[in-house]
Scaffold this motif. Structure first.
Motif, PDB file in Angstrom:
ATOM      1  N   ILE A   2       0.864  -1.178   0.000  1.00  0.00           N
ATOM      2  CA  ILE A   2       0.000   0.000   0.000  1.00  0.00           C
ATOM      3  C   ILE A   2       0.903   1.231   0.000  1.00  0.00           C
ATOM      4  CG2 ILE A   2      -1.721   1.278   1.354  1.00  0.00           C
ATOM      5  CD1 ILE A   2      -2.697  -1.516   2.332  1.00  0.00           C
ATOM      6  N   PRO A   3       0.621   2.183  -0.881  1.00  0.00           N
ATOM      7  CA  PRO A   3       1.483   3.371  -0.954  1.00  0.00           C
ATOM      8  C   PRO A   3       1.458   4.171   0.342  1.00  0.00           C
ATOM      9  CG  PRO A   3      -0.015   3.260  -2.839  1.00  0.00           C
ATOM     10  CD  PRO A   3      -0.462   2.218  -1.868  1.00  0.00           C
ATOM     11  N   GLY A   4       2.450   5.015   0.505  1.00  0.00           N
ATOM     12  CA  GLY A   4       2.464   5.931   1.626  1.00  0.00           C
ATOM     13  C   GLY A   4       1.339   6.951   1.492  1.00  0.00           C
ATOM     14  N   SER A   5       1.115   7.718   2.558  1.00  0.00           N
ATOM     15  CA  SER A   5       0.009   8.682   2.544  1.00  0.00           C
ATOM     16  C   SER A   5       0.308   9.856   1.626  1.00  0.00           C
ATOM     17  CB  SER A   5      -0.247   9.209   3.953  1.00  0.00           C
ATOM     18  OG  SER A   5      -0.803   8.188   4.733  1.00  0.00           O
ATOM     19  N   PHE A   6      -0.739  10.365   1.028  1.00  0.00           N
ATOM     20  CA  PHE A   6      -0.598  11.571   0.202  1.00  0.00           C
ATOM     21  C   PHE A   6      -1.940  12.276   0.198  1.00  0.00           C
ATOM     22  CE2 PHE A   6      -1.827   8.033  -2.513  1.00  0.00           C
ATOM     23  CZ  PHE A   6      -2.925   8.550  -3.197  1.00  0.00           C
ATOM     24  N   TYR A   8      -4.766  14.218  -2.239  1.00  0.00           N
ATOM     25  CA  TYR A   8      -5.205  14.011  -3.626  1.00  0.00           C
ATOM     26  C   TYR A   8      -5.972  15.227  -4.129  1.00  0.00           C
ATOM     27  CZ  TYR A   8      -8.086  11.927  -7.372  1.00  0.00           C
ATOM     28  OH  TYR A   8      -8.729  11.654  -8.551  1.00  0.00           O
TER      29      TYR A   8
ATOM     30  N   GLU B  20      -9.040   6.640   2.655  1.00  0.00           N
ATOM     31  CA  GLU B  20      -7.836   7.465   2.528  1.00  0.00           C
ATOM     32  C   GLU B  20      -7.523   7.559   1.039  1.00  0.00           C
ATOM     33  OE1 GLU B  20      -4.243   6.827   4.867  1.00  0.00           O
ATOM     34  OE2 GLU B  20      -5.385   5.372   6.045  1.00  0.00           O
ATOM     35  N   PRO B  21      -6.905   8.653   0.603  1.00  0.00           N
ATOM     36  CA  PRO B  21      -6.551   8.737  -0.819  1.00  0.00           C
ATOM     37  C   PRO B  21      -5.703   7.547  -1.269  1.00  0.00           C
ATOM     38  CG  PRO B  21      -6.277  10.874   0.210  1.00  0.00           C
ATOM     39  CD  PRO B  21      -6.604   9.904   1.317  1.00  0.00           C
ATOM     40  N   ARG B  22      -4.898   6.978  -0.379  1.00  0.00           N
ATOM     41  CA  ARG B  22      -4.015   5.890  -0.799  1.00  0.00           C
ATOM     42  C   ARG B  22      -4.729   4.529  -0.856  1.00  0.00           C
ATOM     43  NH1 ARG B  22      -0.107   4.052   4.054  1.00  0.00           N
ATOM     44  NH2 ARG B  22      -1.564   4.120   5.791  1.00  0.00           N
ATOM     45  N   LEU B  24      -6.402   1.585  -2.303  1.00  0.00           N
ATOM     46  CA  LEU B  24      -6.524   1.088  -3.671  1.00  0.00           C
ATOM     47  C   LEU B  24      -7.961   0.645  -3.921  1.00  0.00           C
ATOM     48  CD1 LEU B  24      -3.164  -0.877  -3.634  1.00  0.00           C
ATOM     49  CD2 LEU B  24      -3.634   1.188  -4.969  1.00  0.00           C
ATOM     50  N   PHE B  65      -6.550   4.195  -7.480  1.00  0.00           N
ATOM     51  CA  PHE B  65      -7.028   4.560  -6.146  1.00  0.00           C
ATOM     52  C   PHE B  65      -8.550   4.677  -6.160  1.00  0.00           C
ATOM     53  CE2 PHE B  65      -2.700   6.425  -6.366  1.00  0.00           C
ATOM     54  CZ  PHE B  65      -2.118   5.651  -5.368  1.00  0.00           C
TER      55      PHE B  65
END
Ligand code: FAD
Ligand code: FES
Ligand code: FES
Lengths: 287, 166
Positions: A2-6, A8, B20-22, B24, B65
């Protein structure tokens, strides 16, 4: 993974996207199809703090003629390139190469802008754009500028894009009627990046090559124009000795990395073969 | 990170959630919506097990996302059966032609084949093979998957399905 927080953002215009990019600074990145960026974010090789999604910007879409150029909006997907009659007719090499990129799902999402702006030596569009003599339009807070594809690539993932700039379109001169073309790509399986690939666009007059341009993919940290190889074939009928000379000249500028696709010598060797095959196939198509 | 409210249509029904934006899309579908037919095989955009149909495109939902899907129209394997609950032509094809063994890749295969047949109702064998080249199956050797899609194509076109001579 899972990507790090960002955070959007989904701006509706190029001006808003450019403003966001410059206000948010270096930790902000544009998001196009996400099919290079999201995998890198999952591996935490990229950790942008802000993502500026370009999907809401209608002006970045579409393919149009402008004089002798085809102007392709940055957010045009590979799938849309493949569906375009305009591209199939005016620039069949673009169709041929787009079909060799990844797989259908990736092509529905991956954009031409993301492919050329990414700066990954493995991407197929950059060498093709250099071969075709394309120009990229970059827009930033200070206005727009045009950069030749041939001047855009400076190192792996390092391009002429300045912080705060967005690539908005790619302008490609339509090659002359009757030109020959070929994109030869060696890959390990369908959907893979190139072990080595070569793009050729040429014209033939009186049985001899009159003009020729050769581009190389994934045999250096940047895409390459094989200028000496192209020079070597002009004025010839592409006999065996000339083909060998061209392949040798192309191999001389290759400096691939050794990776899972093979050791350096192998990748140079097959790079030369791609050049030979692309030249032969392009010549066979020239009228 | 502050959560975002998203709404979208999934299998014909309006759904919403806080993400959360992250997050998926595949996780949103499986965890927030509880629809576990969409599988995660590789997480690296290679296997196609997570393929769903979004606004007329086959998309690997592990590489998008949930916030990007705001407002879109999504079909997952849970939405593939006919309205009366019977199996759709593709599902029937996979069953009749033994297009699966463990079944892990099947939802992604069917979602990809669904869009392929929408774009080309009578694909050649070669077109089918290229059409599913973004989907990996570790069990079947693909032969029967291709047959399953040929079966569905024949059924959709109202012609009798005949297996090609081997
Ligand atoms: C399994 C798999 C196989 C693949 N195989 C191939 C292949 O064979 N050949 C190939 O060429 N590619 C391949 N790709 C990559 C794919 O084509 C990508 O979609 C493409 O390289 C990037 O385009 P994108 O629109 O997805 O960009 P993104 O991933 O969204 O962005 C890539 C980078 O470019 C920047 N960027 C994007 N758009 C702009 C813009 N308009 N202006 C400024 N910066 C921008 C982003 O900030 C990011 O740094 C593959 C990908 C996958 C997942
Ligand atoms: S889990 Fe998405 S492609 Fe494998
Ligand atoms: S049936 Fe097992 S992976 Fe395809």
């Amino acid at each position: 993974m899972i990507p790090g927080s960002f955070s959007y953002y989904r701006p509706a215009s190029v001006a808003d996207a450019v403003k966001l990019l410059s206000d948010l600074g270096e930790d902000a990145r544009p998001l196009a199809g996400g099919h290079s960026l999201v995998p890198m974010m999952k591996l935490r090789l990229a950790t942008p703090a802000h993502l500026i999604d370009l999907h809401g910007i209608a002006a970045l879409k579409g393919i149009r003629h402008d004089g002798n150029n085809l102007v392709i909006g940055a957010m045009t997907t590979q799938h849309e390139l493949l569906a375009s009659d305009e591209v199939a007719k005016a620039m069949p090499i673009l169709h041929e190469a787009a079909l060799l990129i990844a797989d259908p799902q990736v092509r529905y999402r991956g954009t031409i802008g993301g492919n050329v702006a990414n700066g990954d030596p493995g991407n197929d569009m950059p060498a093709l754009m250099m071969t075709l003599g394309a120009t990229y339009r970059l827009e930033g807070a200070g206005g727009a500028r045009d950069v030749a594809a041939a001047d855009f690539y400076q190192g792996a993932y390092f391009t002429a894009l300045e912080p705060g700039e967005i690539l908005t379109s790619v302008s490609v001169p339509v090659p002359p009627a009757g030109h020959g073309y070929a994109y030869e790509k060696l890959k390990r399986k369908v959907g893979d990046y190139a072990t080595a690939a070569a793009a050729v666009v040429l014209t033939v007059s009186g049985g001899k090559v009159a003009t020729c341009s050769i581009g190389l993919t994934n045999v250096h940290e940047t895409p390459l124009l094989a200028v000496d190889a192209a020079k070597a074939v002009i004025g010839t009928s592409l006999d065996a000795a000339t083909l060998k000379k061209a392949a040798t000249a192309a191999e001389a500028i290759m400096a691939p990395a050794a990776d899972a696709r093979g050791p350096i010598e192998y990748r140079k060797h097959v790079g030369g073969i791609m050049v030979t095959r692309a030249l032969q196939r392009a010549a066979s198509r020239a009228k | 990170m502050a959560k975002t409210h998203v709404t979208m249509k999934v299998n014909g029904a309006e759904v919403e959630g806080l993400v959360e934006p992250r997050t998926l899309l595949v996780h949103f579908i499986r965890e927030n919506l509880g629809m576990t037919g969409t599988h995660i095989g590789c997480e690296t955009t290679h296997c196609g097990a997570c393929t769903v149909d979004i606004d007329g495109m086959s998309v690997k939902s592990c590489t998008m996302f949930a916030v990007q899907a705001q407002g879109s129209d999504i079909t997952t394997i849970e939405g593939m059966a006919n309205a009366d609950g019977t199996l759709s032509a593709l599902q029937e094809g996979f069953r009749m032609m033994h297009g699966l063994q463990c079944g892990f890749c099947t939802p992604g295969m069917i979602m990809r084949a669904h869009r392929l047949l929408k774009e080309n109702a009578s694909p050649s064998e070669q077109e089918i093979r290229m059409g599913i080249s973004g989907n990996i199956c570790r069990c079947t050797g693909y032969q029967n998957i291709v047959k399953a899609i040929q079966y569905a194509s024949a059924k959709i076109n109202g012609v009798e399905f005949r297996e090609a001579a081997e």
